[in-house]
Design a protein around this motif. Structure first.
Motif, PDB file in Angstrom:
ATOM      1  N   ASP A   8       1.407  -1.622  -0.351  1.00  0.00           N
ATOM      2  CA  ASP A   8      -0.242  -0.234   0.017  1.00  0.00           C
ATOM      3  C   ASP A   8       1.081   1.403   0.065  1.00  0.00           C
ATOM      4  O   ASP A   8       0.625   2.183  -0.095  1.00  0.00           O
ATOM      5  CB  ASP A   8      -1.093  -0.194   1.915  1.00  0.00           C
ATOM      6  N   GLU A   9       2.164   1.246   1.124  1.00  0.00           N
ATOM      7  CA  GLU A   9       2.907   2.521   1.082  1.00  0.00           C
ATOM      8  C   GLU A   9       3.420   2.636  -0.246  1.00  0.00           C
ATOM      9  O   GLU A   9       3.547   3.598  -1.629  1.00  0.00           O
ATOM     10  CB  GLU A   9       3.838   2.259   1.710  1.00  0.00           C
ATOM     11  N   LYS A  10       3.678   1.667  -1.514  1.00  0.00           N
ATOM     12  CA  LYS A  10       4.332   1.721  -2.880  1.00  0.00           C
ATOM     13  C   LYS A  10       3.558   2.381  -3.222  1.00  0.00           C
ATOM     14  O   LYS A  10       3.907   3.157  -4.730  1.00  0.00           O
ATOM     15  CB  LYS A  10       5.085   0.453  -3.190  1.00  0.00           C
ATOM     16  N   ILE A  11       2.653   1.763  -3.330  1.00  0.00           N
ATOM     17  CA  ILE A  11       1.441   2.605  -4.403  1.00  0.00           C
ATOM     18  C   ILE A  11       1.219   4.136  -4.511  1.00  0.00           C
ATOM     19  O   ILE A  11       1.168   4.538  -5.001  1.00  0.00           O
ATOM     20  CB  ILE A  11      -0.161   1.655  -4.108  1.00  0.00           C
ATOM     21  N   SER A  12       0.992   4.263  -2.851  1.00  0.00           N
ATOM     22  CA  SER A  12       1.118   5.746  -2.491  1.00  0.00           C
ATOM     23  C   SER A  12       2.351   6.250  -2.513  1.00  0.00           C
ATOM     24  O   SER A  12       2.216   7.566  -3.580  1.00  0.00           O
ATOM     25  CB  SER A  12       0.907   5.864  -1.182  1.00  0.00           C
ATOM     26  N   TYR A  13       3.219   6.076  -2.730  1.00  0.00           N
ATOM     27  CA  TYR A  13       4.804   7.125  -2.972  1.00  0.00           C
ATOM     28  C   TYR A  13       4.331   6.622  -4.886  1.00  0.00           C
ATOM     29  O   TYR A  13       5.189   8.195  -5.061  1.00  0.00           O
ATOM     30  CB  TYR A  13       5.902   6.222  -2.922  1.00  0.00           C
ATOM     31  N   TRP A  14       3.902   6.261  -5.498  1.00  0.00           N
ATOM     32  CA  TRP A  14       4.558   5.486  -6.849  1.00  0.00           C
ATOM     33  C   TRP A  14       3.066   7.090  -7.470  1.00  0.00           C
ATOM     34  O   TRP A  14       3.833   7.561  -8.797  1.00  0.00           O
ATOM     35  CB  TRP A  14       4.180   4.794  -7.625  1.00  0.00           C
ATOM     36  N   MET A  15       2.018   6.963  -7.067  1.00  0.00           N
ATOM     37  CA  MET A  15       1.401   7.773  -7.379  1.00  0.00           C
ATOM     38  C   MET A  15       1.729   9.403  -7.162  1.00  0.00           C
ATOM     39  O   MET A  15       1.954  10.307  -7.556  1.00  0.00           O
ATOM     40  CB  MET A  15      -0.062   7.848  -6.742  1.00  0.00           C
ATOM     41  N   ILE A  16       2.006   9.622  -5.905  1.00  0.00           N
ATOM     42  CA  ILE A  16       2.788  10.740  -5.262  1.00  0.00           C
ATOM     43  C   ILE A  16       3.973  11.108  -6.367  1.00  0.00           C
ATOM     44  O   ILE A  16       3.698  12.140  -6.625  1.00  0.00           O
ATOM     45  CB  ILE A  16       2.810  10.522  -3.881  1.00  0.00           C
ATOM     46  N   GLY A  17       4.623  10.447  -6.128  1.00  0.00           N
ATOM     47  CA  GLY A  17       6.172  10.885  -6.958  1.00  0.00           C
ATOM     48  C   GLY A  17       5.812  10.784  -8.516  1.00  0.00           C
ATOM     49  O   GLY A  17       6.558  12.151  -9.222  1.00  0.00           O
ATOM     50  N   ILE A  18       4.588  10.375  -9.298  1.00  0.00           N
ATOM     51  CA  ILE A  18       3.817  10.723 -10.812  1.00  0.00           C
ATOM     52  C   ILE A  18       3.612  11.871 -11.234  1.00  0.00           C
ATOM     53  O   ILE A  18       3.908  12.668 -11.969  1.00  0.00           O
ATOM     54  CB  ILE A  18       4.316   9.367 -11.471  1.00  0.00           C
ATOM     55  N   SER A  19       2.931  11.887  -9.872  1.00  0.00           N
ATOM     56  CA  SER A  19       1.966  13.183  -9.999  1.00  0.00           C
ATOM     57  C   SER A  19       2.863  14.606 -10.020  1.00  0.00           C
ATOM     58  O   SER A  19       2.689  15.072 -10.733  1.00  0.00           O
ATOM     59  CB  SER A  19       0.908  13.511  -8.440  1.00  0.00           C
ATOM     60  N   ALA A  20       4.351  14.437  -8.893  1.00  0.00           N
ATOM     61  CA  ALA A  20       5.049  15.512  -8.509  1.00  0.00           C
ATOM     62  C   ALA A  20       6.202  15.953  -9.448  1.00  0.00           C
ATOM     63  O   ALA A  20       5.628  16.488 -10.554  1.00  0.00           O
ATOM     64  CB  ALA A  20       6.055  14.864  -7.760  1.00  0.00           C
ATOM     65  N   PHE A  21       6.015  14.327 -11.151  1.00  0.00           N
ATOM     66  CA  PHE A  21       6.360  14.424 -12.222  1.00  0.00           C
ATOM     67  C   PHE A  21       6.478  15.657 -12.666  1.00  0.00           C
ATOM     68  O   PHE A  21       5.781  16.186 -13.735  1.00  0.00           O
ATOM     69  CB  PHE A  21       7.405  13.463 -12.233  1.00  0.00           C
ATOM     70  N   MET A  22       4.596  14.937 -13.244  1.00  0.00           N
ATOM     71  CA  MET A  22       3.827  15.979 -13.598  1.00  0.00           C
ATOM     72  C   MET A  22       3.844  17.239 -13.492  1.00  0.00           C
ATOM     73  O   MET A  22       3.556  17.725 -14.120  1.00  0.00           O
ATOM     74  CB  MET A  22       2.167  15.301 -13.765  1.00  0.00           C
ATOM     75  N   TRP A  23       3.727  17.491 -12.413  1.00  0.00           N
ATOM     76  CA  TRP A  23       3.718  19.104 -11.470  1.00  0.00           C
ATOM     77  C   TRP A  23       4.567  19.742 -12.792  1.00  0.00           C
ATOM     78  O   TRP A  23       4.454  20.517 -13.219  1.00  0.00           O
ATOM     79  CB  TRP A  23       3.307  19.567 -10.507  1.00  0.00           C
ATOM     80  N   ILE A  24       5.767  19.084 -12.423  1.00  0.00           N
ATOM     81  CA  ILE A  24       6.862  19.938 -12.734  1.00  0.00           C
ATOM     82  C   ILE A  24       6.732  19.337 -14.232  1.00  0.00           C
ATOM     83  O   ILE A  24       7.411  20.614 -14.713  1.00  0.00           O
ATOM     84  CB  ILE A  24       8.424  18.907 -12.186  1.00  0.00           C
TER      85      ILE A  24
END
Lengths: 250, 505
Positions: A8-24
């Motif tokens: 569950d934590e891995k899924i959270s980190y990946w989603m937040i990480g990809i989202s952050a990349f998209m923001w950049i």
């Protein structure tokens, strides 16, 4: 069975990480600066030509924006997909789900952006669209119908696990989740589109994303007119910071 | 020596010769005389657990249609801020299940005690517990709850009409062949190991994203089973105890939960520890959820966290008797022995394997309707994964422990909570499942968003037996499910039946 905490934590980190990349990507994407507002094209003679030439680019930017803003909202449904799929299919099903979800937002975006361009063509420079959208957004924000859409997004369906049926269910789950998500957030997503490009545009986008993620993290409630502030994320951040500082200074 | 001692309700015959029960009845009577909007009333406290006043629930369970006694009021309602702060707080399918209910008991106990003191009773009065696992006839409801009158001739507030029992005939008892205290043999609060099936004794981690969690083992059985069997009921008249939104209207509710709390205290007394994770210790406020609040008799509001209630002695409470299951078997040694990989020495060692990663092993094809005649279905297994499980069973040893296997009923929805499902795999009973909470979990505007309930049963023993009898060489397992109480056209839906394997290390 629920996923392990680690999964569950891995899924959270990946989603937040990809989202952050998209923001950049969004922040440093020069095409975005012109296309999303459509202002640079309002002088064109034919609105049809404008739409034909600029809509695909605007929709592409819209997709980037949806992924940046919405991926953290998809943590819970993707956790559901992982707990309902064979390990070898988990990533595939999650990808199909996100595709279905994004398709719904993309169709919505195409409609919204077309109407935005029409408005810019018909009443260039007017603040009327911002005012009307702002008022509708506030009314919608507190309405029972919005709560109904938010509630439905919590009803994660049972998924098939074998073959084509698993792919189909993941896709329909994505459509369904996208539909509930668009239903609750369409107008609040439209609002930043009306603002001229610049710092405020991004700040409002970020604020809207913050509210939408918070709303989806809240428990379902009885649909009725109520103040809905969408501050759960802030409550979490405050409580977790306080707890960690407490540990440090203990 | 603690000030307050909770004692067995069956002391002195379990009738009004037990003064704890007599004073309880008088305290309940005084609380019931208060109005719904009074924070010290019986009705307000029932609504703290859950209420079916506001939402659109079926007539069979709505507060306004409950047959007297008890005559349940539906007005005057407290203001919406008060409702939001206190009502519908109960924690289920969560690792907060034990601590929230402990705080809830302490709060109502304080209210009843205040009434008892006003009436001239003992100032150290404490809530009795109903130990349905006790000897002789203690699985039957204590007689004080079935008498219609108090010794002074007043109506007995402990008696309610809407309490129907496991056979819906008014005979109230707990069928201990289905409801048991096996969970007392668990030794971890959250997670799984050789002695503890997933998701653990106290319940699964309740994180930032809540939803359809599984119930912890204490909550699944015995807690849920007792609710269902005591309440009973039909689609016309729901038993109060069978539904979270009516359960706390029945005075037996608090004696049941006193026993559940006693089991938790006993479990800790044996050396088992509660979570040390701050997200548990600090309560749901740590994950942005509503904190726990209870009204107290002096007009204050008690805001408590799990860490403040995780030790009964700190709260100045004790139980008369903490004995539960006496012998905890060396589960892993027994399993290895059965699989031909054991040795007598193993039984003298404290061997344990922790559940690591779980993985879907198989599932049925689609959603199923469960009516009164039950259902049979095939749960197909992934051939590659099943081969792995079989190979691990064949090479079982202390250093290479075979997987545990679980059966899951996912997205179970319906309206009739008063049901015990008997679930069998290849003809062997895998366990009993109570549907307590089904109606609320199936409500599209409820906390589960209509996704329903999930249930998990440990079927490792059955799979081991199939392996030993060479019957595991199949591409599917036969699962049959029979409800205890599905009249006429009633049915429930089971979204999916899954089978999982769980690695052991």
């Amino acid at each position: 069975m629920q996923n392990s905490r680690l999964v569950d934590e891995k899924i959270s980190y990946w989603m937040i990480g990809i989202s952050a990349f998209m923001w950049i990507v969004l922040l440093f994407n020069p095409a975005m600066h012109h296309d999303m507002t459509g202002h640079d094209h309002s002088h064109m003679a034919s609105v049809a030509t404008t739409i034909q030439h600029t809509l695909p680019g605007m929709v592409w930017n819209w997709v980037l924006m949806v992924l940046a803003m919405m991926l953290p909202k998809l943590i819970a449904p993707i956790q559901h997909i992982y707990s309902s799929s064979f390990k070898k299919r988990q990533l595939r099903s999650a990808f199909i789900f996100i595709s279905g979800y994004t398709a719904v937002w993309t169709a919505t975006g195409a409609l919204m952006l077309t109407s935005l361009m029409l408005m810019n063509h018909l009443i260039p420079g007017s603040i009327l669209p911002i005012l009307i959208t702002g008022i509708v957004a506030i009314i919608w924000q507190f309405s029972p119908l919005k709560q109904r859409f938010l509630n439905r997004a919590h009803g994660h369906r049972a998924l098939s696990v074998f073959g084509g049926a698993a792919d189909r269910d993941a896709l329909f789950f994505g459509f369904e989740h996208g539909f509930w998500c668009v239903g609750s957030g369409w107008i609040i997503m439209f609002f930043p589109m009306l603002l001229p490009h610049g710092l405020w545009h991004y700040l409002v986008m970020f604020f809207v994303a913050f509210i939408m993620i918070s709303e989806h993290m809240e428990r379902p409630q009885i649909p009725e007119w109520r103040m809905r502030t969408g501050m759960k994320l802030l409550r979490i951040i405050t409580a977790q910071t306080k707890m960690r500082l407490g540990e440090v200074f203990r | 020596m603690a000030t307050y001692t909770r004692k067995n309700a069956w002391n002195n015959g379990g009738d009004f010769n037990n003064t704890d029960l007599l004073w309880y009845a008088k305290g309940v009577q005084a609380m019931q005389a208060k109005s719904l909007d009074d924070e010290n009333s019986w009705w307000f406290f029932a609504a703290i657990h859950g209420e079916y006043i506001n939402a659109g629930y079926p007539d069979s369970v709505k507060w306004g249609t409950i047959p007297a006694p008890t005559a349940v009021p539906t007005s005057p309602l407290p203001d919406s801020g008060t409702q939001k702060k206190y009502w519908n707080q109960c924690q289920h399918q969560s690792w907060f299940f034990p601590p929230w209910h402990r705080g809830y008991l302490i709060a109502i106990e304080a209210q009843v005690r205040a009434e008892v003191k006003n009436l001239g009773g003992p100032d150290d009065w404490a809530l009795p517990y109903w130990n349905y696992f006790g000897p002789d006839d203690q699985n039957k409801i204590p007689p004080a709850f079935t008498a219609t009158q108090l010794p002074d001739g007043d109506p007995n507030p402990l008696f309610v009409t809407a309490r129907y029992g496991p056979n819906n005939d008014g005979n109230i008892y707990v069928n201990t062949s289905q409801v048991n205290q096996k969970c007392q043999g668990n030794n971890i609060y959250t997670g799984s190991n050789s002695d503890t099936p997933a998701p653990g004794y106290g319940g699964p981690v309740t994180g930032f994203h809540h939803g359809q969690g599984d119930s912890g083992n204490l909550e699944s059985n015995p807690h849920n089973g007792v609710h269902t069997q005591v309440g009973g009921g039909t689609s016309v008249h729901g038993g109060l105890m069978s539904y979270p939104g009516t359960a706390a209207l029945d005075p037996i509710f608090y004696l049941h939960h006193s026993n559940i709390d006693r089991l938790w205290a006993s479990w800790n007394d044996k050396g088992n520890t509660n979570p040390t994770d701050n997200n548990w210790l600090k309560g749901p406020g740590a994950t942005g959820e509503q904190e726990f609040f209870m009204p107290m008799p002096d007009g204050t509001s008690w805001n408590f966290t799990p860490e403040e209630v995780d030790d009964m002695s700190d709260l100045d409470y004790q139980y008369e008797d903490l004995s539960t299951v006496t012998a905890v078997p060396n589960t892993l040694a027994m399993r290895l022995n059965k699989l031909g990989a054991g040795s007598p020495e193993l039984f003298n060692q404290n061997i344990m394997a922790r559940g690591k990663n779980s993985e879907l092993l198989g599932a049925n094809d689609g959603s199923l309707k469960l009516g009164g005649s039950g259902l049979n279905t095939k749960v197909k297994l992934d051939s590659g994964l099943k081969k792995n499980v079989t190979e691990k069973l064949m090479r079982a040893s202390v250093s290479d422990i075979p997987d545990k296997v679980y059966l899951e009923l996912k997205n179970v929805t319906g309206q009739l909570d008063a049901n015990m499902l008997t679930v069998s795999v290849n003809g062997t009973v895998a366990g009993y499942i109570s549907l307590f909470g089904l109606l609320g979990a199936s409500d599209k505007d409820g906390h589960h968003g209509g996704a329903g309930l999930n249930f998990t049963l440990d079927i490792t023993d059955i799979v081991d037996d199939l392996h030993l009898s060479n019957a595991l060489d199949t591409d599917a397992l036969d699962v049959s499910i029979f409800p205890s109480n599905m009249p006429g056209s009633e049915s429930i839906t089971i979204g999916r039946i899954n089978i999982f394997r769980e690695e052991q290390e």
